[in-house]
Design a protein around this motif. Structure first.
Motif, PDB file in Angstrom:
ATOM      1  N   GLN A  87       0.846  -1.186   0.000  1.00  0.00           N
ATOM      2  CA  GLN A  87       0.000   0.000   0.000  1.00  0.00           C
ATOM      3  C   GLN A  87       0.888   1.244   0.000  1.00  0.00           C
ATOM      4  OE1 GLN A  87      -3.454   0.138   2.701  1.00  0.00           O
ATOM      5  NE2 GLN A  87      -2.952  -1.944   3.335  1.00  0.00           N
ATOM      6  N   GLU A  88       0.377   2.318  -0.540  1.00  0.00           N
ATOM      7  CA  GLU A  88       1.063   3.603  -0.470  1.00  0.00           C
ATOM      8  C   GLU A  88       0.404   4.450   0.605  1.00  0.00           C
ATOM      9  OE1 GLU A  88       2.646   6.946  -3.597  1.00  0.00           O
ATOM     10  OE2 GLU A  88       0.510   6.459  -3.665  1.00  0.00           O
ATOM     11  N   LEU A  89       1.234   5.055   1.455  1.00  0.00           N
ATOM     12  CA  LEU A  89       0.748   5.954   2.492  1.00  0.00           C
ATOM     13  C   LEU A  89       1.518   7.264   2.365  1.00  0.00           C
ATOM     14  CD1 LEU A  89      -0.893   6.510   5.119  1.00  0.00           C
ATOM     15  CD2 LEU A  89       1.073   5.613   6.394  1.00  0.00           C
ATOM     16  N   ILE A  90       0.810   8.366   2.227  1.00  0.00           N
ATOM     17  CA  ILE A  90       1.441   9.676   2.142  1.00  0.00           C
ATOM     18  C   ILE A  90       0.977  10.507   3.328  1.00  0.00           C
ATOM     19  CG2 ILE A  90       1.717  11.771   0.766  1.00  0.00           C
ATOM     20  CD1 ILE A  90       1.156  10.115  -1.731  1.00  0.00           C
ATOM     21  N   VAL A  91       1.929  10.933   4.136  1.00  0.00           N
ATOM     22  CA  VAL A  91       1.642  11.761   5.309  1.00  0.00           C
ATOM     23  C   VAL A  91       2.425  13.055   5.154  1.00  0.00           C
ATOM     24  CG1 VAL A  91       1.664  11.934   7.818  1.00  0.00           C
ATOM     25  CG2 VAL A  91       1.329   9.701   6.731  1.00  0.00           C
ATOM     26  N   GLY A  92       1.712  14.149   4.944  1.00  0.00           N
ATOM     27  CA  GLY A  92       2.400  15.399   4.644  1.00  0.00           C
ATOM     28  C   GLY A  92       3.139  15.273   3.324  1.00  0.00           C
ATOM     29  N   GLU A  93       4.444  15.473   3.371  1.00  0.00           N
ATOM     30  CA  GLU A  93       5.255  15.338   2.169  1.00  0.00           C
ATOM     31  C   GLU A  93       6.042  14.024   2.139  1.00  0.00           C
ATOM     32  OE1 GLU A  93       7.723  18.767   1.867  1.00  0.00           O
ATOM     33  OE2 GLU A  93       6.046  20.166   1.571  1.00  0.00           O
ATOM     34  N   ILE A  94       5.812  13.157   3.123  1.00  0.00           N
ATOM     35  CA  ILE A  94       6.552  11.898   3.214  1.00  0.00           C
ATOM     36  C   ILE A  94       5.736  10.773   2.596  1.00  0.00           C
ATOM     37  CG2 ILE A  94       7.751  10.315   4.740  1.00  0.00           C
ATOM     38  CD1 ILE A  94       8.911  13.121   4.725  1.00  0.00           C
ATOM     39  N   LYS A  95       6.397  10.009   1.737  1.00  0.00           N
ATOM     40  CA  LYS A  95       5.749   8.899   1.049  1.00  0.00           C
ATOM     41  C   LYS A  95       6.288   7.575   1.609  1.00  0.00           C
ATOM     42  CE  LYS A  95       5.435  11.507  -3.279  1.00  0.00           C
ATOM     43  NZ  LYS A  95       5.854  11.537  -4.713  1.00  0.00           N
ATOM     44  N   TYR A  96       5.365   6.669   1.891  1.00  0.00           N
ATOM     45  CA  TYR A  96       5.733   5.351   2.414  1.00  0.00           C
ATOM     46  C   TYR A  96       5.145   4.251   1.534  1.00  0.00           C
ATOM     47  CZ  TYR A  96       6.612   7.878   6.824  1.00  0.00           C
ATOM     48  OH  TYR A  96       7.057   8.748   7.785  1.00  0.00           O
ATOM     49  N   LEU A  97       5.865   3.150   1.435  1.00  0.00           N
ATOM     50  CA  LEU A  97       5.316   1.886   0.960  1.00  0.00           C
ATOM     51  C   LEU A  97       5.119   1.003   2.178  1.00  0.00           C
ATOM     52  CD1 LEU A  97       7.537   1.044  -2.165  1.00  0.00           C
ATOM     53  CD2 LEU A  97       5.275   2.125  -2.148  1.00  0.00           C
ATOM     54  N   ILE A  98       3.922   0.491   2.375  1.00  0.00           N
ATOM     55  CA  ILE A  98       3.622  -0.407   3.487  1.00  0.00           C
ATOM     56  C   ILE A  98       3.441  -1.813   2.918  1.00  0.00           C
ATOM     57  CG2 ILE A  98       2.143  -0.868   5.456  1.00  0.00           C
ATOM     58  CD1 ILE A  98       3.474   1.866   5.584  1.00  0.00           C
ATOM     59  N   PHE A  99       4.344  -2.712   3.273  1.00  0.00           N
ATOM     60  CA  PHE A  99       4.275  -4.089   2.772  1.00  0.00           C
ATOM     61  C   PHE A  99       3.705  -5.011   3.839  1.00  0.00           C
ATOM     62  CE2 PHE A  99       7.620  -2.313   0.071  1.00  0.00           C
ATOM     63  CZ  PHE A  99       7.292  -2.834  -1.177  1.00  0.00           C
ATOM     64  N   THR A 100       2.827  -5.924   3.431  1.00  0.00           N
ATOM     65  CA  THR A 100       2.442  -7.055   4.269  1.00  0.00           C
ATOM     66  C   THR A 100       3.018  -8.305   3.617  1.00  0.00           C
ATOM     67  OG1 THR A 100       0.351  -7.506   3.117  1.00  0.00           O
ATOM     68  CG2 THR A 100       0.299  -5.893   4.884  1.00  0.00           C
TER      69      THR A 100
END
Length: 244
Positions: A87-100
């Motif tokens: 999944q992609e999670l964007i908080v403010g200007e920070i981008k994350y990939l969240i893997f399960t």
């Protein structure tokens, strides 16, 4: 736990809820029905992930959580199921990939994760899986209790570190459960590119058994630049922070 999450989404600025596996104890239909109702109660309130543990039979997991129910939030799936997802999670200007990742994920899955980390190199990657870190702060290996390589999976924690985690500069964190430990265990190791990877073990089942169920929530508070994390461990049943 879910009521606490709903009541605190705004106050605690909850952006994402991580699952760590063992959704069920015996993979019975009644357990799956309860899990489905509980997890879907977060739909539209806060994004979340679902991880399969070794107590969760694959067939029951796939039936209860089909990909079609989550197609609007899943960026990528390894095999068109919810067992290995991104999944992609964007908080403010920070981008994350969240893997399960599945219990003891295979080499093919680890290669898939690595390819996505390279393709989205402007994102931090957070890996979640049921089994990775051991209670002594080392990656769980074949000499530790209940290693995936011989209990229904393929790769143990040490394999995952060598084959995937240490190789990618944007892997920020690995979070796992499986191994009972009253405290949250933190290990920080340097990857091949000089980056520090924070690895967390969160598994309060021992404390729950001894104290009658605590409703433990591990809260990870990220700094605005996404680099620093403060961890707090809270019992929503006792309404107290936990200290071993």
């Amino acid at each position: 736990i879910y009521d606490w999450i709903f009541d605190n989404v705004e106050e605690q600025k909850i952006e994402f809820v991580f699952g760590l596996g063992d959704i069920t104890e015996r993979s019975t239909q009644a357990e799956w029905d309860r899990a489905k109702e509980a997890l879907h109660s977060m739909d539209g309130i806060v994004p979340y992930s679902i991880v399969r543990g070794n107590h969760d039979q694959t067939a029951g997991f796939k039936k209860t959580f089909p990909l079609i129910d989550y197609e609007d939030v899943i960026l990528e799936s390894f095999d068109d199921t919810m067992i290995n997802t991104c999944q992609e999670l964007i908080v403010g200007e920070i981008k994350y990939l969240i893997f399960t990742l599945d219990y003891g994920a295979s080499d093919a899955v680890l290669n898939w994760v690595g390819e996505l980390c390279d393709a989205y190199d402007d994102h931090y990657a957070i890996l979640t899986t049921h089994c990775y870190l051991f209670r002594d702060g080392t990656t769980l290996d074949q000499g530790d209790v209940c290693p995936p390589a011989t209990t229904g999976g393929f790769n143990n924690g040490d394999h995952m570190w060598d084959k995937l985690v240490k190789k990618h500069e944007n892997i920020l964190m690995v979070i796992s459960g499986h191994d009972p430990c009253d405290q949250i265990i933190l290990a920080q190791d340097e990857g091949e590119n000089g980056n520090i990877v924070s690895q967390l073990l969160v598994d309060p089942q021992g404390a729950d058994a001894q104290l009658g169920g605590l409703g433990m929530v591990a809260m990870l508070y990220f700094s605005e630049d996404g680099r620093d994390v403060t961890v707090r461990y809270y019992s929503n049943i006792k309404e107290k922070f936990y200290m071993g």
